[in-house]
Design a protein around this motif. Structure first.
Motif, PDB file in Angstrom:
ATOM      1  N   MET A 211      39.520  30.031  38.570  1.00  0.00           N
ATOM      2  CA  MET A 211      40.134  30.634  39.762  1.00  0.00           C
ATOM      3  C   MET A 211      39.144  30.739  40.928  1.00  0.00           C
ATOM      4  O   MET A 211      39.496  31.201  42.000  1.00  0.00           O
ATOM      5  N   ALA A 212      37.912  30.308  40.725  1.00  0.00           N
ATOM      6  CA  ALA A 212      36.908  30.385  41.785  1.00  0.00           C
ATOM      7  C   ALA A 212      37.384  29.639  43.024  1.00  0.00           C
ATOM      8  O   ALA A 212      38.058  28.613  42.935  1.00  0.00           O
ATOM      9  N   SER A 213      37.029  30.197  44.174  1.00  0.00           N
ATOM     10  CA  SER A 213      37.407  29.584  45.453  1.00  0.00           C
ATOM     11  C   SER A 213      36.363  29.972  46.488  1.00  0.00           C
ATOM     12  O   SER A 213      35.363  30.620  46.165  1.00  0.00           O
ATOM     13  N   THR A 214      36.632  29.627  47.717  1.00  0.00           N
ATOM     14  CA  THR A 214      35.719  30.038  48.783  1.00  0.00           C
ATOM     15  C   THR A 214      35.715  31.554  48.958  1.00  0.00           C
ATOM     16  O   THR A 214      34.827  32.093  49.602  1.00  0.00           O
ATOM     17  N   HIS A 215      36.692  32.233  48.360  1.00  0.00           N
ATOM     18  CA  HIS A 215      36.775  33.689  48.456  1.00  0.00           C
ATOM     19  C   HIS A 215      35.940  34.395  47.399  1.00  0.00           C
ATOM     20  O   HIS A 215      35.761  35.606  47.471  1.00  0.00           O
ATOM     21  N   GLY A 216      35.464  33.663  46.382  1.00  0.00           N
ATOM     22  CA  GLY A 216      34.640  34.295  45.365  1.00  0.00           C
ATOM     23  C   GLY A 216      34.821  33.667  44.006  1.00  0.00           C
ATOM     24  O   GLY A 216      35.419  32.597  43.857  1.00  0.00           O
ATOM     25  N   GLN A 217      34.287  34.370  43.016  1.00  0.00           N
ATOM     26  CA  GLN A 217      34.342  33.874  41.632  1.00  0.00           C
ATOM     27  C   GLN A 217      34.428  35.039  40.659  1.00  0.00           C
ATOM     28  O   GLN A 217      34.103  36.169  41.001  1.00  0.00           O
ATOM     29  N   MET A 218      34.860  34.721  39.450  1.00  0.00           N
ATOM     30  CA  MET A 218      34.918  35.693  38.364  1.00  0.00           C
ATOM     31  C   MET A 218      33.813  35.341  37.374  1.00  0.00           C
ATOM     32  O   MET A 218      33.667  34.178  36.990  1.00  0.00           O
ATOM     33  N   VAL A 219      33.040  36.345  36.966  1.00  0.00           N
ATOM     34  CA  VAL A 219      31.973  36.164  35.988  1.00  0.00           C
ATOM     35  C   VAL A 219      32.311  37.033  34.785  1.00  0.00           C
ATOM     36  O   VAL A 219      32.470  38.256  34.910  1.00  0.00           O
ATOM     37  N   ILE A 220      32.423  36.416  33.611  1.00  0.00           N
ATOM     38  CA  ILE A 220      32.890  37.101  32.412  1.00  0.00           C
ATOM     39  C   ILE A 220      31.712  37.440  31.515  1.00  0.00           C
ATOM     40  O   ILE A 220      30.915  36.573  31.158  1.00  0.00           O
ATOM     41  N   ARG A 221      31.639  38.713  31.149  1.00  0.00           N
ATOM     42  CA  ARG A 221      30.621  39.215  30.232  1.00  0.00           C
ATOM     43  C   ARG A 221      31.321  40.109  29.211  1.00  0.00           C
ATOM     44  O   ARG A 221      31.550  41.284  29.464  1.00  0.00           O
ATOM     45  N   ASP A 222      31.702  39.506  28.079  1.00  0.00           N
ATOM     46  CA  ASP A 222      32.381  40.217  26.996  1.00  0.00           C
ATOM     47  C   ASP A 222      33.643  40.914  27.526  1.00  0.00           C
ATOM     48  O   ASP A 222      34.562  40.234  27.967  1.00  0.00           O
ATOM     49  N   ARG A 223      33.693  42.237  27.534  1.00  0.00           N
ATOM     50  CA  ARG A 223      34.896  42.949  27.981  1.00  0.00           C
ATOM     51  C   ARG A 223      34.801  43.430  29.428  1.00  0.00           C
ATOM     52  O   ARG A 223      35.570  44.279  29.862  1.00  0.00           O
ATOM     53  N   ALA A 224      33.844  42.887  30.173  1.00  0.00           N
ATOM     54  CA  ALA A 224      33.732  43.185  31.606  1.00  0.00           C
ATOM     55  C   ALA A 224      33.824  41.874  32.372  1.00  0.00           C
ATOM     56  O   ALA A 224      33.117  40.919  32.067  1.00  0.00           O
ATOM     57  N   VAL A 225      34.730  41.835  33.336  1.00  0.00           N
ATOM     58  CA  VAL A 225      34.906  40.646  34.160  1.00  0.00           C
ATOM     59  C   VAL A 225      34.604  41.054  35.595  1.00  0.00           C
ATOM     60  O   VAL A 225      35.252  41.944  36.155  1.00  0.00           O
ATOM     61  N   HIS A 226      33.595  40.415  36.160  1.00  0.00           N
ATOM     62  CA  HIS A 226      33.126  40.764  37.504  1.00  0.00           C
ATOM     63  C   HIS A 226      33.784  39.846  38.532  1.00  0.00           C
ATOM     64  O   HIS A 226      33.677  38.625  38.431  1.00  0.00           O
ATOM     65  N   ALA A 227      34.458  40.444  39.506  1.00  0.00           N
ATOM     66  CA  ALA A 227      35.025  39.703  40.639  1.00  0.00           C
ATOM     67  C   ALA A 227      34.022  39.813  41.778  1.00  0.00           C
ATOM     68  O   ALA A 227      33.811  40.899  42.329  1.00  0.00           O
ATOM     69  N   LEU A 228      33.383  38.696  42.094  1.00  0.00           N
ATOM     70  CA  LEU A 228      32.373  38.642  43.148  1.00  0.00           C
ATOM     71  C   LEU A 228      33.030  38.020  44.376  1.00  0.00           C
ATOM     72  O   LEU A 228      33.286  36.810  44.404  1.00  0.00           O
ATOM     73  N   LEU A 229      33.332  38.836  45.361  1.00  0.00           N
ATOM     74  CA  LEU A 229      34.117  38.403  46.520  1.00  0.00           C
ATOM     75  C   LEU A 229      33.231  38.205  47.732  1.00  0.00           C
ATOM     76  O   LEU A 229      32.435  39.076  48.093  1.00  0.00           O
ATOM     77  N   THR A 230      33.390  37.061  48.347  1.00  0.00           N
ATOM     78  CA  THR A 230      32.564  36.686  49.490  1.00  0.00           C
ATOM     79  C   THR A 230      33.199  37.154  50.797  1.00  0.00           C
ATOM     80  O   THR A 230      34.400  37.436  50.849  1.00  0.00           O
ATOM     81  N   PRO A 231      32.398  37.239  51.858  1.00  0.00           N
ATOM     82  CA  PRO A 231      32.976  37.589  53.163  1.00  0.00           C
ATOM     83  C   PRO A 231      34.107  36.607  53.510  1.00  0.00           C
ATOM     84  O   PRO A 231      34.025  35.414  53.216  1.00  0.00           O
ATOM     85  N   GLY A 232      35.163  37.148  54.069  1.00  0.00           N
ATOM     86  CA  GLY A 232      36.294  36.313  54.441  1.00  0.00           C
ATOM     87  C   GLY A 232      37.453  36.384  53.467  1.00  0.00           C
ATOM     88  O   GLY A 232      38.534  35.881  53.750  1.00  0.00           O
ATOM     89  N   TYR A 233      37.258  37.011  52.295  1.00  0.00           N
ATOM     90  CA  TYR A 233      38.398  37.170  51.392  1.00  0.00           C
ATOM     91  C   TYR A 233      39.367  38.133  52.056  1.00  0.00           C
ATOM     92  O   TYR A 233      39.011  38.866  52.970  1.00  0.00           O
ATOM     93  N   GLN A 234      40.599  38.141  51.612  1.00  0.00           N
ATOM     94  CA  GLN A 234      41.617  39.000  52.229  1.00  0.00           C
ATOM     95  C   GLN A 234      41.361  40.449  51.870  1.00  0.00           C
ATOM     96  O   GLN A 234      41.704  40.896  50.773  1.00  0.00           O
ATOM     97  N   ASP A 235      40.716  41.187  52.758  1.00  0.00           N
ATOM     98  CA  ASP A 235      40.413  42.592  52.504  1.00  0.00           C
ATOM     99  C   ASP A 235      41.704  43.360  52.262  1.00  0.00           C
ATOM    100  O   ASP A 235      42.697  43.147  52.936  1.00  0.00           O
ATOM    101  N   GLY A 236      41.670  44.236  51.273  1.00  0.00           N
ATOM    102  CA  GLY A 236      42.835  45.039  50.942  1.00  0.00           C
ATOM    103  C   GLY A 236      43.706  44.425  49.863  1.00  0.00           C
ATOM    104  O   GLY A 236      44.564  45.094  49.306  1.00  0.00           O
ATOM    105  N   VAL A 237      43.491  43.167  49.531  1.00  0.00           N
ATOM    106  CA  VAL A 237      44.246  42.527  48.457  1.00  0.00           C
ATOM    107  C   VAL A 237      43.581  42.916  47.143  1.00  0.00           C
ATOM    108  O   VAL A 237      42.377  42.738  46.960  1.00  0.00           O
ATOM    109  N   VAL A 238      44.359  43.459  46.227  1.00  0.00           N
ATOM    110  CA  VAL A 238      43.818  43.971  44.973  1.00  0.00           C
ATOM    111  C   VAL A 238      43.237  42.862  44.101  1.00  0.00           C
ATOM    112  O   VAL A 238      42.193  43.035  43.482  1.00  0.00           O
ATOM    113  N   ASP A 239      43.860  41.718  44.057  1.00  0.00           N
ATOM    114  CA  ASP A 239      43.429  40.623  43.180  1.00  0.00           C
ATOM    115  C   ASP A 239      43.384  39.315  43.979  1.00  0.00           C
ATOM    116  O   ASP A 239      44.192  38.415  43.778  1.00  0.00           O
ATOM    117  N   PRO A 240      42.427  39.186  44.903  1.00  0.00           N
ATOM    118  CA  PRO A 240      42.438  38.030  45.797  1.00  0.00           C
ATOM    119  C   PRO A 240      42.244  36.688  45.098  1.00  0.00           C
ATOM    120  O   PRO A 240      42.666  35.666  45.613  1.00  0.00           O
TER     121      PRO A 240
END
Length: 178
Positions: A123-152
């Motif tokens: 699902m990675a895009s210019t808006h960011g990427q997801m990094v998976i570590r066991d039961r924690a999934v990190h959403a790393l969002l870059t400038p320009g993603y749609q602010d206020g969107v819960v799951d961009p």
């Protein structure tokens, strides 16, 4: 006794799913856990238990919450050591990705299988990427993603039972409870 942190999903989002933090503490202690404490009113709770099985802890809490509230409250638990590792990994990811606009951590009930990992990472895009570590999934969002969107990145639907917190909350909880 082992200390755990539990994260409640989908509470205090509207008039019908209200669960004040004082009531959460009471429900946790009525389920047989000790020294319950909450952090802000978004479903973060710390407690001590003699139980060793995460699944049994989550089941006991979910039963207590259903009995108290009359609606299901999916709950995801981590030992303090597990949570400290999540916070440390989040800090390392922040350091490795300077300039993030936002960093959210999705706590998942069960580790993802290979197909889920591939789909989520895809699902990675210019808006960011997801990094998976066991039961924690990190959403790393870059400038320009749609602010206020819960799951961009539109990855949450691939995670199963989950709840998310901003990395700032993860950091605050680790400092307070780990």
């Amino acid at each position: 006794m082992t200390t755990y942190l539990a994260f409640l999903r989908a509470i205090n989002l509207g008039a019908k799913r209200v669960f004040p933090k004082d009531d959460i503490r009471t429900a946790v202690e009525s389920a047989g856990f000790d020294n319950a404490a909450t952090h802000i009113n978004t479903g973060n709770v710390r407690f001590d238990t003699r139980l060793r099985s995460r699944a049994k802890i989550e089941e006991a809490l979910e039963r207590a919450f259903l009995a108290d509230r009359g609606f299901e409250v999916p709950t995801i638990a981590f030992s303090v050591a597990e949570f400290a590792a999540v916070a440390a990994e989040g800090a390392a990811l922040d350091a490795a990705h300077p300039g993030l606009a936002r960093h959210y951590v999705y706590f998942v009930k069960e580790p993802l299988d290979e197909a889920q990992v591939a789909a989520v990472e895809g699902m990675a895009s210019t808006h960011g990427q997801m990094v998976i570590r066991d039961r924690a999934v990190h959403a790393l969002l870059t400038p320009g993603y749609q602010d206020g969107v819960v799951d961009p990145l539109r990855a949450a639907k691939l995670l199963g039972v989950t709840t998310s917190r901003a990395m700032t909350v993860v950091t605050a909880l680790a400092a307070k409870w780990c």
